[in-house]
Design a protein around this motif. Sequence first.
Motif, PDB file in Angstrom:
ATOM      1  N   GLY A  22       2.453   2.515  -3.011  1.00 43.68           N
ATOM      2  CA  GLY A  22       2.336   3.070  -3.885  1.00 43.68           C
ATOM      3  C   GLY A  22       2.746   2.535  -5.127  1.00 43.68           C
ATOM      4  O   GLY A  22       3.249   3.614  -5.757  1.00 43.68           O
ATOM      5  N   LYS A  23       3.968   1.853  -4.606  1.00 40.17           N
ATOM      6  CA  LYS A  23       5.235   1.567  -5.660  1.00 40.17           C
ATOM      7  C   LYS A  23       3.857   0.962  -7.091  1.00 40.17           C
ATOM      8  O   LYS A  23       4.399   2.147  -7.969  1.00 40.17           O
ATOM      9  CB  LYS A  23       5.604   0.333  -5.004  1.00 40.17           C
ATOM     10  CG  LYS A  23       5.825   0.265  -3.683  1.00 40.17           C
ATOM     11  CD  LYS A  23       6.486  -0.609  -3.548  1.00 40.17           C
ATOM     12  CE  LYS A  23       5.920  -2.295  -3.233  1.00 40.17           C
ATOM     13  NZ  LYS A  23       5.097  -1.550  -2.005  1.00 40.17           N
ATOM     14  N   THR A  24       3.408   0.080  -7.052  1.00 36.51           N
ATOM     15  CA  THR A  24       2.244   0.066  -8.302  1.00 36.51           C
ATOM     16  C   THR A  24       2.256   1.136  -8.705  1.00 36.51           C
ATOM     17  O   THR A  24       2.027   1.280 -10.189  1.00 36.51           O
ATOM     18  CB  THR A  24       1.605  -1.170  -8.027  1.00 36.51           C
ATOM     19  OG1 THR A  24       1.520  -2.540  -7.731  1.00 36.51           O
ATOM     20  CG2 THR A  24       0.434  -1.269  -9.114  1.00 36.51           C
ATOM     21  N   THR A  25       1.324   2.113  -7.709  1.00 34.78           N
ATOM     22  CA  THR A  25       0.668   3.663  -8.423  1.00 34.78           C
ATOM     23  C   THR A  25       1.108   4.089  -9.295  1.00 34.78           C
ATOM     24  O   THR A  25       1.566   4.800 -10.296  1.00 34.78           O
ATOM     25  CB  THR A  25       0.109   4.058  -7.068  1.00 34.78           C
ATOM     26  OG1 THR A  25      -1.105   3.404  -7.034  1.00 34.78           O
ATOM     27  CG2 THR A  25      -0.850   5.515  -7.219  1.00 34.78           C
ATOM     28  N   GLN A  77       8.424  -6.885  -3.426  1.00 30.62           N
ATOM     29  CA  GLN A  77       8.180  -7.104  -1.934  1.00 30.62           C
ATOM     30  C   GLN A  77       9.690  -7.305  -1.923  1.00 30.62           C
ATOM     31  O   GLN A  77      10.023  -7.749  -0.444  1.00 30.62           O
ATOM     32  CB  GLN A  77       7.174  -7.752  -1.974  1.00 30.62           C
ATOM     33  CG  GLN A  77       5.938  -7.492  -2.160  1.00 30.62           C
ATOM     34  CD  GLN A  77       5.397  -6.628  -0.958  1.00 30.62           C
ATOM     35  OE1 GLN A  77       5.925  -6.986   0.428  1.00 30.62           O
ATOM     36  NE2 GLN A  77       4.633  -5.437  -1.154  1.00 30.62           N
ATOM     37  N   GLY A 119       0.805  -1.256  -0.685  1.00 23.84           N
ATOM     38  CA  GLY A 119       0.118   0.215   0.032  1.00 23.84           C
ATOM     39  C   GLY A 119       1.080   1.244   0.323  1.00 23.84           C
ATOM     40  O   GLY A 119       0.330   2.311   0.413  1.00 23.84           O
TER      41      GLY A 119
HETATM   42  P1  ATP Z   1       1.432  -3.823  -2.750  1.00 22.62           P
HETATM   43  O1  ATP Z   1       2.616  -4.328  -2.890  1.00 22.62           O
HETATM   44  O2  ATP Z   1      -0.006  -4.051  -2.194  1.00 22.62           O
HETATM   45  O3  ATP Z   1       0.159  -3.785  -4.557  1.00 22.62           O
HETATM   46  P2  ATP Z   1       1.913  -0.842  -3.415  1.00 22.62           P
HETATM   47  O4  ATP Z   1       3.225  -0.325  -2.270  1.00 22.62           O
HETATM   48  O5  ATP Z   1       1.946  -1.724  -5.114  1.00 22.62           O
HETATM   49  O6  ATP Z   1       1.497  -1.827  -2.500  1.00 22.62           O
HETATM   50  P3  ATP Z   1      -0.450   0.612  -4.174  1.00 22.62           P
HETATM   51  O7  ATP Z   1      -1.129  -0.641  -5.008  1.00 22.62           O
HETATM   52  O8  ATP Z   1      -0.311   1.592  -5.229  1.00 22.62           O
HETATM   53  O9  ATP Z   1       0.910  -0.099  -3.248  1.00 22.62           O
HETATM   54  O10 ATP Z   1      -1.207   1.371  -3.314  1.00 22.62           O
HETATM   55  C1  ATP Z   1      -1.432   2.575  -3.160  1.00 22.62           C
HETATM   56  C2  ATP Z   1      -2.607   3.379  -2.145  1.00 22.62           C
HETATM   57  O11 ATP Z   1      -3.587   3.506  -3.024  1.00 22.62           O
HETATM   58  C3  ATP Z   1      -2.986   2.069  -1.557  1.00 22.62           C
HETATM   59  O12 ATP Z   1      -3.215   2.750  -0.311  1.00 22.62           O
HETATM   60  C4  ATP Z   1      -3.949   1.495  -1.980  1.00 22.62           C
HETATM   61  O13 ATP Z   1      -5.303   0.581  -0.784  1.00 22.62           O
HETATM   62  C5  ATP Z   1      -4.717   2.212  -3.103  1.00 22.62           C
HETATM   63  N1  ATP Z   1      -5.470   1.732  -4.345  1.00 22.62           N
HETATM   64  C6  ATP Z   1      -4.205   0.808  -4.723  1.00 22.62           C
HETATM   65  N2  ATP Z   1      -5.492   0.641  -6.422  1.00 22.62           N
HETATM   66  C7  ATP Z   1      -6.664   0.916  -5.748  1.00 22.62           C
HETATM   67  C8  ATP Z   1      -8.523   1.218  -6.832  1.00 22.62           C
HETATM   68  N3  ATP Z   1      -7.888   0.643  -7.841  1.00 22.62           N
HETATM   69  N4  ATP Z   1      -8.528   1.426  -6.312  1.00 22.62           N
HETATM   70  C9  ATP Z   1      -8.258   2.654  -5.289  1.00 22.62           C
HETATM   71  N5  ATP Z   1      -7.324   2.482  -3.904  1.00 22.62           N
HETATM   72  C10 ATP Z   1      -6.211   2.089  -4.420  1.00 22.62           C
END
Ligand code: ATP
Length: 231
Positions: free
Chosen positions: A39-42, A189, A37
């Motif tokens: 924000g890496k994927t975002t 991860q 969560g």
């Molecule tokens: P992970 O390894 O769990 O995927 P991450 O670091 O990649 O974690 P993200 O997936 O980018 O994190 O998520 C960043 C934030 O955006 C989190 O709070 C998540 O809940 C939120 N989020 C991600 N995708 C969505 C979506 N489709 N709709 C609403 N919120 C989202």
Amino acid sequence: MLEITGIETFYGETQALFGPSLRVGEGEIVALLGPNGAGKTTTLRSILGLSPPRRGTIRFDGQDITRMATHRISRLGIGWVPDDRRVFPMLTGRRNLALGARRTRFRAWTQEEMCEVFPALQHLFSRDCEAMSGGELQMIAISRALLGSPGIVLFDEPSQGLAPKVVQDVLRTVRRMKSEGVSCLIVEQNALAALQVADRVYIMDRGRIVHDGPAQELLDNPAKRRRLIGM
Ligand code: ATP
């Protein structure tokens, strides 16, 4: 090569990124680490135009790509290896690879070279992707990205679900890409695997960058590593 400055990305009204800035130089391998969560994927989705940021800028190879359409971004030479591989299951390995093939101003890779990188690949050409293992699908996903002649490849969790031997194959490929001048941004991860190949590392937490520095510093300093990434 790739420069992200102060991006703010939202899902509806929920803000996921609070202004991270990061850069990846030519032929550089950068790891983006952090908890679930963070924000890496975002960040990857923002670069690819799948979740365009509301504020901030993203530049690639001298161009502003901040709100460009995804297909145009990929044509500029940004490759993607998604965590769920995204192959067409009913198509053969060869057809899936053909769908990724593209010329850009960057180095072109051939199927023959990909078979040299992954000797097992030639056995996958005539098989449908639905019959492939996780490691085989990862070979297809990485080969497909390289056949698109990328200047940079974005990897989302490349070691997820793979056997240790296959993870080492993936890391070896990343090193080979670097030696050929291709940059990599790796979200992981499995921080220790990413640190083995990365030149530099960024750590994210709750939508912000909380640390950046050389990967070697975290390998050499277990106490600092445990404090920052818990391993
Ligand atoms: P992970 O390894 O769990 O995927 P991450 O670091 O990649 O974690 P993200 O997936 O980018 O994190 O998520 C960043 C934030 O955006 C989190 O709070 C998540 O809940 C939120 N989020 C991600 N995708 C969505 C979506 N489709 N709709 C609403 N919120 C989202």
